[in-house]
Design an enzyme around this catalytic site. Structure first.
Site, PDB file in Angstrom:
ATOM      1  N   LYS A  22      10.054   0.667  -5.036  1.00  0.00           N
ATOM      2  CA  LYS A  22       9.104  -0.012  -5.924  1.00  0.00           C
ATOM      3  C   LYS A  22       7.680   0.459  -5.653  1.00  0.00           C
ATOM      4  CE  LYS A  22       7.305  -4.265  -4.867  1.00  0.00           C
ATOM      5  NZ  LYS A  22       5.840  -4.283  -4.989  1.00  0.00           N
ATOM      6  N   ASN A  23       7.301   0.471  -4.374  1.00  0.00           N
ATOM      7  CA  ASN A  23       5.899   0.765  -4.054  1.00  0.00           C
ATOM      8  C   ASN A  23       5.530   2.231  -4.269  1.00  0.00           C
ATOM      9  OD1 ASN A  23       5.460  -1.871  -3.515  1.00  0.00           O
ATOM     10  ND2 ASN A  23       5.265  -1.661  -1.296  1.00  0.00           N
ATOM     11  N   CYS A 116      -4.143 -14.465  -4.373  1.00  0.00           N
ATOM     12  CA  CYS A 116      -2.822 -13.917  -4.082  1.00  0.00           C
ATOM     13  C   CYS A 116      -2.210 -14.754  -2.970  1.00  0.00           C
ATOM     14  CB  CYS A 116      -2.990 -12.471  -3.638  1.00  0.00           C
ATOM     15  SG  CYS A 116      -1.510 -11.753  -2.962  1.00  0.00           S
ATOM     16  N   ARG A 121      -6.688 -10.519  -0.221  1.00  0.00           N
ATOM     17  CA  ARG A 121      -6.438  -9.168  -0.752  1.00  0.00           C
ATOM     18  C   ARG A 121      -7.528  -8.653  -1.692  1.00  0.00           C
ATOM     19  NH1 ARG A 121      -0.056  -8.364  -1.857  1.00  0.00           N
ATOM     20  NH2 ARG A 121      -0.597  -6.217  -1.478  1.00  0.00           N
ATOM     21  N   ASP A 304       5.858  -5.509   5.276  1.00  0.00           N
ATOM     22  CA  ASP A 304       6.816  -5.922   4.240  1.00  0.00           C
ATOM     23  C   ASP A 304       8.212  -6.206   4.802  1.00  0.00           C
ATOM     24  OD1 ASP A 304       4.838  -5.765   2.378  1.00  0.00           O
ATOM     25  OD2 ASP A 304       5.532  -3.913   1.428  1.00  0.00           O
ATOM     26  N   ARG A 397      10.899  -9.327  -8.571  1.00  0.00           N
ATOM     27  CA  ARG A 397       9.757  -8.405  -8.661  1.00  0.00           C
ATOM     28  C   ARG A 397      10.047  -7.121  -7.902  1.00  0.00           C
ATOM     29  NH1 ARG A 397       4.862 -10.124  -5.983  1.00  0.00           N
ATOM     30  NH2 ARG A 397       4.600  -7.913  -6.234  1.00  0.00           N
TER      31      ARG A 397
HETATM   32  C1  UD1 Z   1       0.573  -2.076  -0.345  1.00  0.00           C
HETATM   33  C2  UD1 Z   1       1.971  -2.481  -0.750  1.00  0.00           C
HETATM   34  C3  UD1 Z   1       2.349  -3.788  -0.073  1.00  0.00           C
HETATM   35  C4  UD1 Z   1       2.164  -3.676   1.443  1.00  0.00           C
HETATM   36  C5  UD1 Z   1       0.761  -3.175   1.782  1.00  0.00           C
HETATM   37  C6  UD1 Z   1       0.571  -2.912   3.263  1.00  0.00           C
HETATM   38  C7  UD1 Z   1       2.168  -1.585  -2.991  1.00  0.00           C
HETATM   39  C8  UD1 Z   1       2.261  -1.853  -4.442  1.00  0.00           C
HETATM   40  N1  UD1 Z   1       2.006  -2.652  -2.182  1.00  0.00           N
HETATM   41  O1  UD1 Z   1      -0.306  -3.094  -0.807  1.00  0.00           O
HETATM   42  O2  UD1 Z   1       3.716  -4.077  -0.387  1.00  0.00           O
HETATM   43  O3  UD1 Z   1       2.364  -4.943   2.026  1.00  0.00           O
HETATM   44  O4  UD1 Z   1       0.496  -1.949   1.085  1.00  0.00           O
HETATM   45  O5  UD1 Z   1       1.505  -2.008   3.725  1.00  0.00           O
HETATM   46  O6  UD1 Z   1       2.269  -0.460  -2.551  1.00  0.00           O
HETATM   47  N2  UD1 Z   1      -7.931  -4.475   1.746  1.00  0.00           N
HETATM   48  C9  UD1 Z   1      -9.268  -4.761   1.616  1.00  0.00           C
HETATM   49  N3  UD1 Z   1      -9.966  -4.224   0.554  1.00  0.00           N
HETATM   50  C10 UD1 Z   1      -9.363  -3.402  -0.359  1.00  0.00           C
HETATM   51  C11 UD1 Z   1      -7.990  -3.104  -0.217  1.00  0.00           C
HETATM   52  C12 UD1 Z   1      -7.287  -3.661   0.867  1.00  0.00           C
HETATM   53  O7  UD1 Z   1      -9.834  -5.489   2.417  1.00  0.00           O
HETATM   54  O8  UD1 Z   1     -10.036  -2.936  -1.291  1.00  0.00           O
HETATM   55  C13 UD1 Z   1      -7.186  -5.064   2.875  1.00  0.00           C
HETATM   56  C14 UD1 Z   1      -6.042  -5.979   2.408  1.00  0.00           C
HETATM   57  O9  UD1 Z   1      -6.487  -7.294   2.135  1.00  0.00           O
HETATM   58  C15 UD1 Z   1      -5.106  -5.915   3.589  1.00  0.00           C
HETATM   59  C16 UD1 Z   1      -5.276  -4.487   4.093  1.00  0.00           C
HETATM   60  O10 UD1 Z   1      -6.529  -4.028   3.573  1.00  0.00           O
HETATM   61  O11 UD1 Z   1      -5.498  -6.804   4.589  1.00  0.00           O
HETATM   62  C17 UD1 Z   1      -4.208  -3.529   3.661  1.00  0.00           C
HETATM   63  O12 UD1 Z   1      -4.035  -3.606   2.237  1.00  0.00           O
HETATM   64  P1  UD1 Z   1      -3.499  -2.371   1.409  1.00  0.00           P
HETATM   65  O13 UD1 Z   1      -2.944  -1.350   2.329  1.00  0.00           O
HETATM   66  O14 UD1 Z   1      -4.542  -1.957   0.443  1.00  0.00           O
HETATM   67  O15 UD1 Z   1      -2.290  -3.040   0.606  1.00  0.00           O
HETATM   68  P2  UD1 Z   1      -1.885  -2.812  -0.896  1.00  0.00           P
HETATM   69  O16 UD1 Z   1      -2.105  -1.409  -1.293  1.00  0.00           O
HETATM   70  O17 UD1 Z   1      -2.443  -3.909  -1.735  1.00  0.00           O
END
Ligand code: UD1
Length: 416
Positions: A22-23, A116, A121, A304, A397
């Site tokens: 999915k991701n 969320c 996030r 995850d 999902r």
């Molecule tokens: C992706 C995965 C999700 C997984 C996560 C971490 C997808 C669709 N989802 O989510 O299943 O749990 O990686 O492996 O691929 N953060 C910020 N600012 C930002 C972006 C992120 O502070 O602009 C923080 C987030 O709140 C979190 C951390 O960085 O604490 C990591 O998030 P991130 O790696 O970006 O996760 P996703 O890409 O949303």
């Protein structure tokens, strides 16, 4: 509202195949926006998040054909490059269209995702990245409004590791003028799979899978064909399902290397696990102990799989300490596990699980997010009686036919 009922007590046996990730599929489908024409994606899982991505891309001018896990996307310029709130709110990953739209059309209007269940996030790093590449950004009525005649390559140093932020930067940089260097980039296999498809389209990328990725911008990309990488989180969930029931199973069609952190931890517990190029086999054993985990970016233990591993630890001999190192507020499954009889003390981002083999008994429980739902299904596999897991739409999902896969291994599970 649909629910899943799991009858505890069956030891799982047999072989089960892994679906496409999915991701990986979400960013790859969204990356199609970078090139007009016909893109073909194989091994696309049938999931609610894929439906949501289709809706988003339809809004952005794309058409779809889906047959036997092959998804064909016909991309044409949208009437307007807007990702509306109604769609983004359903699936946070929609923020990933910011980079491609901006790179391709010089403007994008993408709704902020809002709250969320697993923490705040934020998307600040996605936004900063686009600014770094020369975009002018405003927030207008809950939307990120981005403009740039043409993005210009630059050095992007992520102050925090972000999977989605790295993917957005990668996509935007493919069409930027000049060279972009992403430092402290995420190394997740899903980032690597995205880079592979971008390269198939003609992008010039080096270093994916390491912490420094270099992208040489090109003027145009052309559509191609790609097979989505195996879903490591689904494979890990199935492996844990085998382990929690004391069964012996093989998880096929996966990439064992992508699950090294889980395999190492399960071996530490005493499980016997062997791997070959594309499958993982777990032998049935009687006595195993708990171990500590701390979630971390890849190649660390995946956040995850934290909830599913916690379900497993409720059945361990001994105590384990589970630390959530990525997200705040990702222990919402704890209270539901406690309702099944688990002995867990959550403290901020650490949970202490005192294992009680055979100590769970069935109850009606409520899924709060995708991976928490899987955790409750796993706990149901060993709880005495019939556990009903409500709000199962979270599970849909991200897991393709999980109940069918578990039933094929001998689990007593059905959808009501
Ligand atoms: C992706 C995965 C999700 C997984 C996560 C971490 C997808 C669709 N989802 O989510 O299943 O749990 O990686 O492996 O691929 N953060 C910020 N600012 C930002 C972006 C992120 O502070 O602009 C923080 C987030 O709140 C979190 C951390 O960085 O604490 C990591 O998030 P991130 O790696 O970006 O996760 P996703 O890409 O949303």
């Amino acid at each position: 509202m649909e629910s899943i009922v799991v009858k505890g007590g069956s030891q799982l046996q047999g072989t089960v195949a892994t679906s496409g990730s999915k991701n990986a599929a979400l960013p790859i489908l969204i990356s199609a926006l970078l090139a007009d024409g016909r893109h073909e994606f194989k091994r696309v899982p049938v999931l609610r998040d894929i439906d949501s991505t289709e809706q988003l891309l339809t809004e952005l001018g794309c058409r779809f054909e889906f047959e036997d896990s092959t998804l064909t996307v016909h991309v044409a310029p949208p009437k307007s490059p807007v990702a509306p709130y109604d769609l983004v709110r359903k699936m946070r990953a929609s923020i990933l269209c910011l980079g491609p739209l901006l790179a391709r059309y010089g403007e994008a209007r993408v709704s902020l995702p809002g709250g969320c269940a697993i923490g705040s996030r934020p998307v600040d790093l996605h936004v900063q990245t686009m600014q770094r590449l020369g975009a002018e950004i405003n927030i207008d009525e809950g939307y990120v409004v981005a403009r740039a005649k043409r993005l210009v390559g630059d050095r992007i140093l992520f102050e925090r590791l972000t999977v989605g932020g790295t993917e957005n930067a990668l996509m935007a940089a493919t069409l930027a003028k000049g060279t972009t260097v992403i430092e402290n980039a995420a190394k997740e296999p899903e980032v690597v799979d995205l880079a592979r498809y971008l390269k198939t389209m003609g992008a010039r990328i080096e270093g994916e899978g390491s912490s420094v990725i270099t992208i040489e911008g090109v003027d145009e990309l052309t559509p191609g064909t790609h097979t989505i990488v195996a879903d490591r989180i689904e494979a890990g969930t199935l492996l844990i399902a085998g382990a929690i029931t004391g069964g012996g199973i093989t998880v096929a069609d996966c990439v064992p290397e992508h699950l090294q952190a889980l395999i190492d931890k399960m071996r530490e517990c005493g499980f016997s696990i062997t791997t070959d190029a594309s499958s993982i086999t777990l032998d049935a054993i009687e006595l195993w102990t708990g171990t500590d985990i701390s979630t971390a970016p890849y190649p660390g233990f995946p956040t995850d799989l934290q909830a599913q591993f916690m379900a497993l630890m409720t059945q361990a001999h001994g105590t384990s300490v589970i630390t959530e190192g990525i997200f705040e507020n990702r222990f919402m499954h704890v209270q539901e596990l406690v309702r099944l009889g688990a002995d867990i003390t959550p403290m901020s981002q650490v949970a202490i699980v005192r294992g009680k083999p055979g100590g769970l008994s069935a109850a009606e429980v409520m899924a709060t997010d995708l991976r928490a739902s899987a955790c409750l299904v796993l706990a149901g596999l060993v709880a005495e009686g019939a556990t009903r897991v409500n709000r199962i739409y979270h599970l849909d999902r991200g897991y393709e036919k999980l109940e069918h896969k578990l039933a094929s291994l001998g689990a007593g599970i059905s959808r009501m």
